[in-house]
Scaffold this motif. Structure first.
Motif, mmCIF file in Angstrom:
data_model
loop_
_atom_site.group_PDB
_atom_site.id
_atom_site.type_symbol
_atom_site.label_atom_id
_atom_site.label_comp_id
_atom_site.label_asym_id
_atom_site.label_seq_id
_atom_site.Cartn_x
_atom_site.Cartn_y
_atom_site.Cartn_z
ATOM 1 N N THR A 108 3.593 44.026 22.358
ATOM 2 C CA THR A 108 2.754 43.685 21.203
ATOM 3 C C THR A 108 2.524 42.182 21.123
ATOM 4 O OG1 THR A 108 4.704 43.714 19.762
ATOM 5 C CG2 THR A 108 3.379 45.710 19.827
ATOM 6 N N LEU A 109 3.540 41.392 21.479
ATOM 7 C CA LEU A 109 3.377 39.933 21.472
ATOM 8 C C LEU A 109 2.406 39.483 22.561
ATOM 9 C CD1 LEU A 109 7.041 38.741 20.802
ATOM 10 C CD2 LEU A 109 5.103 38.655 19.225
ATOM 11 N N ALA A 110 2.507 40.098 23.740
ATOM 12 C CA ALA A 110 1.591 39.760 24.840
ATOM 13 C C ALA A 110 0.155 40.117 24.461
ATOM 14 C CB ALA A 110 2.005 40.491 26.116
ATOM 15 N N ALA A 111 -0.016 41.299 23.859
ATOM 16 C CA ALA A 111 -1.354 41.719 23.436
ATOM 17 C C ALA A 111 -1.921 40.755 22.398
ATOM 18 C CB ALA A 111 -1.302 43.143 22.871
ATOM 19 N N ALA A 112 -1.063 40.326 21.464
ATOM 20 C CA ALA A 112 -1.506 39.384 20.425
ATOM 21 C C ALA A 112 -1.958 38.069 21.054
ATOM 22 C CB ALA A 112 -0.375 39.132 19.428
ATOM 23 N N TRP A 113 -1.184 37.541 21.984
ATOM 24 C CA TRP A 113 -1.510 36.267 22.638
ATOM 25 C C TRP A 113 -2.823 36.371 23.414
ATOM 26 C CZ3 TRP A 113 -2.189 34.620 27.685
ATOM 27 C CH2 TRP A 113 -2.247 33.240 27.864
ATOM 28 N N VAL A 114 -2.946 37.433 24.207
ATOM 29 C CA VAL A 114 -4.159 37.622 25.016
ATOM 30 C C VAL A 114 -5.376 37.821 24.115
ATOM 31 C CG1 VAL A 114 -5.318 39.175 26.659
ATOM 32 C CG2 VAL A 114 -2.930 38.531 27.019
ATOM 33 N N GLY A 115 -5.220 38.633 23.071
ATOM 34 C CA GLY A 115 -6.332 38.915 22.171
ATOM 35 C C GLY A 115 -6.831 37.692 21.429
ATOM 36 N N VAL A 116 -5.907 36.923 20.882
ATOM 37 C CA VAL A 116 -6.289 35.719 20.135
ATOM 38 C C VAL A 116 -6.974 34.710 21.057
ATOM 39 C CG1 VAL A 116 -5.400 33.712 18.884
ATOM 40 C CG2 VAL A 116 -4.573 35.996 18.304
ATOM 41 N N THR A 117 -6.427 34.527 22.258
ATOM 42 C CA THR A 117 -7.033 33.599 23.221
ATOM 43 C C THR A 117 -8.442 34.053 23.591
ATOM 44 O OG1 THR A 117 -4.836 33.142 24.127
ATOM 45 C CG2 THR A 117 -6.716 32.437 25.444
ATOM 46 N N SER A 118 -8.604 35.368 23.769
ATOM 47 C CA SER A 118 -9.922 35.914 24.093
ATOM 48 C C SER A 118 -10.934 35.609 22.995
ATOM 49 C CB SER A 118 -9.814 37.426 24.299
ATOM 50 O OG SER A 118 -11.090 38.004 24.418
ATOM 51 N N PRO A 123 3.589 43.047 14.281
ATOM 52 C CA PRO A 123 2.820 41.984 14.934
ATOM 53 C C PRO A 123 1.365 42.373 15.217
ATOM 54 C CG PRO A 123 4.949 42.205 15.993
ATOM 55 C CD PRO A 123 4.805 43.363 15.055
ATOM 56 N N VAL A 124 1.100 43.681 15.380
ATOM 57 C CA VAL A 124 -0.272 44.121 15.621
ATOM 58 C C VAL A 124 -1.118 43.875 14.363
ATOM 59 C CG1 VAL A 124 -1.742 46.030 16.378
ATOM 60 C CG2 VAL A 124 0.610 45.887 17.219
ATOM 61 N N VAL A 125 -0.501 44.064 13.184
ATOM 62 C CA VAL A 125 -1.187 43.795 11.915
ATOM 63 C C VAL A 125 -1.533 42.307 11.824
ATOM 64 C CG1 VAL A 125 -1.038 43.906 9.402
ATOM 65 C CG2 VAL A 125 0.049 45.686 10.782
ATOM 66 N N VAL A 126 -0.541 41.462 12.127
ATOM 67 C CA VAL A 126 -0.752 40.006 12.102
ATOM 68 C C VAL A 126 -1.830 39.619 13.109
ATOM 69 C CG1 VAL A 126 0.338 37.758 12.490
ATOM 70 C CG2 VAL A 126 1.615 39.586 11.354
ATOM 71 N N ASN A 127 -1.772 40.250 14.277
ATOM 72 C CA ASN A 127 -2.757 39.999 15.328
ATOM 73 C C ASN A 127 -4.178 40.225 14.818
ATOM 74 O OD1 ASN A 127 -3.562 39.598 18.139
ATOM 75 N ND2 ASN A 127 -3.989 41.781 18.152
ATOM 76 N N PHE A 128 -4.410 41.364 14.156
ATOM 77 C CA PHE A 128 -5.763 41.669 13.695
ATOM 78 C C PHE A 128 -6.160 40.841 12.478
ATOM 79 C CE2 PHE A 128 -5.256 45.463 16.400
ATOM 80 C CZ PHE A 128 -6.395 45.284 17.166
ATOM 81 N N ALA A 129 -5.181 40.367 11.705
ATOM 82 C CA ALA A 129 -5.504 39.441 10.608
ATOM 83 C C ALA A 129 -6.012 38.123 11.182
ATOM 84 C CB ALA A 129 -4.262 39.204 9.747
ATOM 85 N N ILE A 130 -5.379 37.658 12.273
ATOM 86 C CA ILE A 130 -5.833 36.436 12.955
ATOM 87 C C ILE A 130 -7.203 36.683 13.598
ATOM 88 C CG2 ILE A 130 -5.334 34.814 14.842
ATOM 89 C CD1 ILE A 130 -2.330 35.354 14.267
#
Length: 200
Positions: free
Chosen positions: A10-20, A172-179
Motif C-alpha cells: 500500500t505504501l509503494a502504491a501510494a508513492w507511485v500514484g502520487v508521483t504519477s 494508507p489507501v484512504v490517505v493516498n486518494f485524499a492526496i
C-alpha cells in the motif's frame, strides 16, 4: 485482520500514484508509465479486499488506457515544450461518446459486481463510472481528465474508508486518494492554464 500498520504494497502504491499525478499535472508523459505500475499495484490491493470492480477497472481498463495514453502523449508533444503533452479541446461528439460508453459500462458492471458479491456494491459501481471517465479524458488529452480523476478520488476515499473500518491496513489507501484528490484539483488548474498558453 492483517494488523494495524500499513504494509509495503500500500505504501509503494501510494508513492507511485502520487508521483504519477504530480507528473500528470505537468503534462509529463512519464506519468502514464507510472500509472501503468500503479494500476498493477492497486489491482493487487483491490484483489486482497475483494473489491472486484476496482481490480477489473484498473487492470482491465485503466492499465490499457494508460498504455494508450502514453503512446498518444508521446505522439503529441507541446510545440512550446517537448516534454509536455499538447492539450486538446474536448469536442461535443467525443463527450457524447464518452458519456454513452460510461452509461453502458456502468450498467454492465453493476450486474457483474453483484454476481461476484462485491463489498459496498453501490460505491464500487460508481467508481467504475468515474474511473472510465478519468481514463478516457486522459487518453483524449483533455484538461477535464483531472475533474474525472477528482470525482473518482472522492468515491475511492469512501470505498477504502469502509474497507479500513474492517482492516486498518487499508488506511494508507484512504490517505493516498485524499492526496490524489488535492493533486487532481491542482492538475485541472495547471492544465487549464497551459491550455490557454498553448492556444495563445
Amino acid at each position: 485482520m492483517r494488523g494495524c500498520g500499513p504494509d509495503g504494497l500500500t505504501l509503494a502504491a501510494a508513492w507511485v500514484g502520487v508521483t504519477s499525478l504530480i507528473l500528470a499535472a505537468k503534462g509529463n508523459v512519464w506519468a502514464q508509465f507510472l500509472m501503468i505500475l500503479f494500476s498493477v499495484l492497486y489491482g493487487v490491493i483491490s484483489f486482497r479486499f475483494r473489491y472486484w470492480g476496482e481490480m477489473m477497472t484498473y487492470l482491465g481498463m485503466s492499465l490499457p488506457m494508460a498504455v494508450w495514453s502514453a503512446v498518444t502523449w508521446l505522439k503529441n508533444p507541446s510545440a512550446g515544450n517537448g516534454s509536455e503533452v499538447a492539450i486538446r479541446r474536448l469536442e461535443k461528439r467525443q463527450a457524447l461518446i464518452v458519456a454513452g460508453l460510461s452509461v453502458l459500462v456502468t450498467g454492465a458492471f453493476y450486474f457483474i459486481l453483484r454476481w461476484f458479491r462485491t463489498p459496498n456494491l453501490a460505491f464500487s459501481t460508481v467508481s467504475v463510472t468515474t474511473g472510465l471517465l478519468a481514463a478516457a479524458l486522459t487518453m483524449l488529452r483533455s484538461s477535464y481528465y483531472a475533474l474525472g480523476c477528482a470525482a473518482n478520488d472522492l468515491v475511492l476515499i469512501v470505498l477504502w474508508s469502509l474497507a479500513a473500518m474492517k482492516d486498518p491496513v487499508y488506511a494508507p489507501v484512504v490517505v493516498n486518494f485524499a492526496i490524489f484528490f488535492l493533486n487532481d484539483l491542482y492538475g485541472f488548474v495547471s492544465w487549464r492554464k497551459r491550455e490557454r498558453l498553448q492556444t495563445a
